[in-house]
Scaffold this motif. Sequence first.
Motif, PDB file in Angstrom:
ATOM      1  N   GLU A  11       7.789  -1.717  -6.146  1.00 43.32           N
ATOM      2  CA  GLU A  11       8.325  -0.435  -6.605  1.00 43.32           C
ATOM      3  C   GLU A  11       9.465   0.036  -5.706  1.00 43.32           C
ATOM      4  O   GLU A  11      10.542   0.425  -6.183  1.00 43.32           O
ATOM      5  CB  GLU A  11       7.221   0.631  -6.624  1.00 43.32           C
ATOM      6  CG  GLU A  11       6.124   0.399  -7.645  1.00 43.32           C
ATOM      7  CD  GLU A  11       6.555   0.737  -9.064  1.00 43.32           C
ATOM      8  OE1 GLU A  11       7.719   1.165  -9.275  1.00 43.32           O
ATOM      9  OE2 GLU A  11       5.730   0.563  -9.975  1.00 43.32           O
ATOM     10  N   LEU A  12       9.230   0.030  -4.394  1.00 40.02           N
ATOM     11  CA  LEU A  12      10.227   0.530  -3.458  1.00 40.02           C
ATOM     12  C   LEU A  12      11.509  -0.290  -3.517  1.00 40.02           C
ATOM     13  O   LEU A  12      12.625   0.253  -3.542  1.00 40.02           O
ATOM     14  CB  LEU A  12       9.648   0.542  -2.040  1.00 40.02           C
ATOM     15  CG  LEU A  12      10.535   1.106  -0.920  1.00 40.02           C
ATOM     16  CD1 LEU A  12      11.058   2.491  -1.265  1.00 40.02           C
ATOM     17  CD2 LEU A  12       9.756   1.137   0.388  1.00 40.02           C
ATOM     18  N   ILE A  13      11.367  -1.606  -3.549  1.00 42.05           N
ATOM     19  CA  ILE A  13      12.546  -2.471  -3.621  1.00 42.05           C
ATOM     20  C   ILE A  13      13.285  -2.255  -4.936  1.00 42.05           C
ATOM     21  O   ILE A  13      14.526  -2.249  -4.973  1.00 42.05           O
ATOM     22  CB  ILE A  13      12.139  -3.948  -3.441  1.00 42.05           C
ATOM     23  CG1 ILE A  13      11.697  -4.182  -1.992  1.00 42.05           C
ATOM     24  CG2 ILE A  13      13.282  -4.887  -3.804  1.00 42.05           C
ATOM     25  CD1 ILE A  13      11.084  -5.537  -1.756  1.00 42.05           C
ATOM     26  N   ASN A  14      12.553  -2.042  -6.008  1.00 40.61           N
ATOM     27  CA  ASN A  14      13.183  -1.796  -7.308  1.00 40.61           C
ATOM     28  C   ASN A  14      14.026  -0.520  -7.276  1.00 40.61           C
ATOM     29  O   ASN A  14      15.164  -0.497  -7.762  1.00 40.61           O
ATOM     30  CB  ASN A  14      12.114  -1.702  -8.393  1.00 40.61           C
ATOM     31  CG  ASN A  14      12.705  -1.455  -9.768  1.00 40.61           C
ATOM     32  OD1 ASN A  14      13.686  -2.087 -10.161  1.00 40.61           O
ATOM     33  ND2 ASN A  14      12.129  -0.519 -10.504  1.00 40.61           N
ATOM     34  N   GLY A  63       5.677  10.698  -7.604  1.00 41.48           N
ATOM     35  CA  GLY A  63       4.424  10.987  -6.920  1.00 41.48           C
ATOM     36  C   GLY A  63       3.277  10.085  -7.314  1.00 41.48           C
ATOM     37  O   GLY A  63       2.380   9.828  -6.507  1.00 41.48           O
ATOM     38  N   ASN A  64       3.294   9.597  -8.554  1.00 43.13           N
ATOM     39  CA  ASN A  64       2.194   8.739  -8.995  1.00 43.13           C
ATOM     40  C   ASN A  64       2.325   7.301  -8.498  1.00 43.13           C
ATOM     41  O   ASN A  64       1.452   6.464  -8.751  1.00 43.13           O
ATOM     42  CB  ASN A  64       2.096   8.757 -10.526  1.00 43.13           C
ATOM     43  CG  ASN A  64       3.332   8.190 -11.208  1.00 43.13           C
ATOM     44  OD1 ASN A  64       4.403   8.148 -10.623  1.00 43.13           O
ATOM     45  ND2 ASN A  64       3.187   7.761 -12.447  1.00 43.13           N
ATOM     46  N   LYS A  65       3.403   7.008  -7.774  1.00 36.48           N
ATOM     47  CA  LYS A  65       3.595   5.667  -7.217  1.00 36.48           C
ATOM     48  C   LYS A  65       3.349   5.623  -5.710  1.00 36.48           C
ATOM     49  O   LYS A  65       3.410   4.547  -5.104  1.00 36.48           O
ATOM     50  CB  LYS A  65       5.019   5.168  -7.504  1.00 36.48           C
ATOM     51  CG  LYS A  65       5.385   5.105  -8.981  1.00 36.48           C
ATOM     52  CD  LYS A  65       4.544   4.098  -9.723  1.00 36.48           C
ATOM     53  CE  LYS A  65       5.002   3.957 -11.176  1.00 36.48           C
ATOM     54  NZ  LYS A  65       4.174   2.995 -11.931  1.00 36.48           N
ATOM     55  N   VAL A  66       3.105   6.781  -5.108  1.00 35.16           N
ATOM     56  CA  VAL A  66       2.935   6.849  -3.651  1.00 35.16           C
ATOM     57  C   VAL A  66       1.566   7.447  -3.329  1.00 35.16           C
ATOM     58  O   VAL A  66       1.260   8.565  -3.744  1.00 35.16           O
ATOM     59  CB  VAL A  66       4.029   7.701  -2.991  1.00 35.16           C
ATOM     60  CG1 VAL A  66       3.859   7.705  -1.467  1.00 35.16           C
ATOM     61  CG2 VAL A  66       5.422   7.193  -3.367  1.00 35.16           C
ATOM     62  N   LEU A  67       0.751   6.690  -2.598  1.00 31.83           N
ATOM     63  CA  LEU A  67      -0.553   7.177  -2.156  1.00 31.83           C
ATOM     64  C   LEU A  67      -0.393   7.854  -0.802  1.00 31.83           C
ATOM     65  O   LEU A  67       0.083   7.243   0.158  1.00 31.83           O
ATOM     66  CB  LEU A  67      -1.539   6.016  -2.033  1.00 31.83           C
ATOM     67  CG  LEU A  67      -2.872   6.330  -1.328  1.00 31.83           C
ATOM     68  CD1 LEU A  67      -3.703   7.317  -2.144  1.00 31.83           C
ATOM     69  CD2 LEU A  67      -3.655   5.059  -1.038  1.00 31.83           C
ATOM     70  N   LEU A  68      -0.785   9.119  -0.726  1.00 32.39           N
ATOM     71  CA  LEU A  68      -0.768   9.855   0.535  1.00 32.39           C
ATOM     72  C   LEU A  68      -2.204  10.041   1.010  1.00 32.39           C
ATOM     73  O   LEU A  68      -3.078  10.428   0.238  1.00 32.39           O
ATOM     74  CB  LEU A  68      -0.098  11.218   0.352  1.00 32.39           C
ATOM     75  CG  LEU A  68       1.384  11.179  -0.046  1.00 32.39           C
ATOM     76  CD1 LEU A  68       1.861  12.564  -0.445  1.00 32.39           C
ATOM     77  CD2 LEU A  68       2.240  10.629   1.081  1.00 32.39           C
ATOM     78  N   LEU A 122       9.898   7.463   3.656  1.00 30.59           N
ATOM     79  CA  LEU A 122       9.259   6.170   3.435  1.00 30.59           C
ATOM     80  C   LEU A 122      10.044   5.014   4.029  1.00 30.59           C
ATOM     81  O   LEU A 122       9.519   3.902   4.154  1.00 30.59           O
ATOM     82  CB  LEU A 122       9.084   5.926   1.930  1.00 30.59           C
ATOM     83  CG  LEU A 122       8.230   6.925   1.153  1.00 30.59           C
ATOM     84  CD1 LEU A 122       8.138   6.500  -0.311  1.00 30.59           C
ATOM     85  CD2 LEU A 122       6.841   7.039   1.753  1.00 30.59           C
ATOM     86  N   LEU A 123      11.303   5.249   4.391  1.00 32.43           N
ATOM     87  CA  LEU A 123      12.148   4.167   4.878  1.00 32.43           C
ATOM     88  C   LEU A 123      11.885   3.912   6.360  1.00 32.43           C
ATOM     89  O   LEU A 123      12.613   4.368   7.240  1.00 32.43           O
ATOM     90  CB  LEU A 123      13.619   4.503   4.631  1.00 32.43           C
ATOM     91  CG  LEU A 123      13.977   4.668   3.154  1.00 32.43           C
ATOM     92  CD1 LEU A 123      15.444   4.972   2.995  1.00 32.43           C
ATOM     93  CD2 LEU A 123      13.589   3.442   2.344  1.00 32.43           C
ATOM     94  N   GLN A 124      10.833   3.167   6.592  1.00 34.26           N
ATOM     95  CA  GLN A 124      10.427   2.789   7.947  1.00 34.26           C
ATOM     96  C   GLN A 124      10.277   1.272   8.014  1.00 34.26           C
ATOM     97  O   GLN A 124      10.254   0.589   6.998  1.00 34.26           O
ATOM     98  CB  GLN A 124       9.095   3.465   8.305  1.00 34.26           C
ATOM     99  CG  GLN A 124       9.121   4.982   8.246  1.00 34.26           C
ATOM    100  CD  GLN A 124       7.764   5.596   8.582  1.00 34.26           C
ATOM    101  OE1 GLN A 124       6.887   4.968   9.173  1.00 34.26           O
ATOM    102  NE2 GLN A 124       7.570   6.846   8.185  1.00 34.26           N
ATOM    103  N   GLY A 125      10.159   0.751   9.241  1.00 36.83           N
ATOM    104  CA  GLY A 125       9.987  -0.687   9.408  1.00 36.83           C
ATOM    105  C   GLY A 125      11.177  -1.455   8.864  1.00 36.83           C
ATOM    106  O   GLY A 125      12.330  -1.153   9.177  1.00 36.83           O
ATOM    107  N   GLY A 126      10.911  -2.444   8.034  1.00 39.19           N
ATOM    108  CA  GLY A 126      11.972  -3.271   7.468  1.00 39.19           C
ATOM    109  C   GLY A 126      12.909  -2.519   6.546  1.00 39.19           C
ATOM    110  O   GLY A 126      14.004  -3.012   6.245  1.00 39.19           O
ATOM    111  N   TYR A 127      12.515  -1.340   6.106  1.00 39.51           N
ATOM    112  CA  TYR A 127      13.353  -0.548   5.208  1.00 39.51           C
ATOM    113  C   TYR A 127      14.185   0.500   5.942  1.00 39.51           C
ATOM    114  O   TYR A 127      14.939   1.232   5.317  1.00 39.51           O
ATOM    115  CB  TYR A 127      12.480   0.175   4.180  1.00 39.51           C
ATOM    116  CG  TYR A 127      11.722  -0.729   3.249  1.00 39.51           C
ATOM    117  CD1 TYR A 127      12.335  -1.260   2.118  1.00 39.51           C
ATOM    118  CD2 TYR A 127      10.392  -1.050   3.496  1.00 39.51           C
ATOM    119  CE1 TYR A 127      11.631  -2.083   1.256  1.00 39.51           C
ATOM    120  CE2 TYR A 127       9.682  -1.874   2.641  1.00 39.51           C
ATOM    121  CZ  TYR A 127      10.306  -2.391   1.522  1.00 39.51           C
ATOM    122  OH  TYR A 127       9.614  -3.209   0.670  1.00 39.51           O
ATOM    123  N   ALA A 128      14.038   0.596   7.251  1.00 40.54           N
ATOM    124  CA  ALA A 128      14.661   1.696   7.990  1.00 40.54           C
ATOM    125  C   ALA A 128      16.182   1.612   7.943  1.00 40.54           C
ATOM    126  O   ALA A 128      16.777   0.529   7.897  1.00 40.54           O
ATOM    127  CB  ALA A 128      14.190   1.687   9.444  1.00 40.54           C
TER     128      ALA A 128
END
Length: 306
Positions: free
Chosen positions: A120-123, A61-66, A263-269
């Motif tokens: 972060e997401l790619i990691n 949660g501390n890595k994702v801004l909502l 979170l898996l949208q766009g290029g990450y979908a």
Amino acid sequence: MSDYLLILRQESVEHGESGWHWLVLSADGGVKDRGSGALRDALAVYQRCEPAPAIILLAPGNKVLLSELKLSREQQRHLKQVLPFLVEEKLVDDIEDVHIATGPRGAEGTLPIAVVSHVELINWLDQLYSAGLPPSRVVPETLALPWDSGRVTVWLSPEQCLVRYGCRRAMACDVQNLALVLIDICSPRQRGDAEGQPTLIELLHGDEPGSDQLAAQSLEQWRVLTAEEGGQFPALRIVHSQWPLIERLGRQLVSELPSAFDLLQGGYAVNLRHGDRRAINVRRVSLGIAASVLAVSYTHLRAHET
């Protein structure tokens, strides 16, 4: 219906360490297996499941801004073009360094957004793919807390607090600032909110050493600050959770899964037509970021030379 393998990456804010926890849930929320340790141990659990469960990563949660954006009609019509500029106003990081996911638009033109660092997401994805555990979804852990209209839910731990105060409103904070965060969320000036003014704060905690004392301290701090603020604030109720954090999150998430904020949208979908699914997309995004970094570094170097 398929079972689910939920994977949670819990970080130690104090010691800078992280650990993996996992939970196998049936579609109706029943627990079939649980554990913690290295991802290879989670893979062994995954391989024993028949049929293979859908893998869901709960992002820290501390890595994702909502947040939410209030869009004009003109902005709604040209959302793809204006979104980066609207989000950039809320960021400390450069807009090129972050991934933006969006939720369904609200009735009054509000747009929920989730912002996470590409790095972060790619990691996270790289670690899971390397372990043979490709996720079908990545959901912020804060949005897997239980929530009802008029209630704020807090998971309290010595490391950090997770706070959910709306359908797609949530955040993480440290224990020292929890009362101030709750004051801001529950302030009477927020009345008229579409999701209703909070009437109850439920403070959940598990069996971690010192959690009972920490909950009592948080309650006392809440009483002192609300007395200083004046006005009407919701009551705070302490609840000892019979389930550990990952089980509490997992049971709630499964019940909300059709509308979960992925979170898996766009290029990450996820590309369901290919067995390898997101690996190609993640690699493309990684290379794009690397190329951008190299281009900026080269430009700075040339400027310095001249």
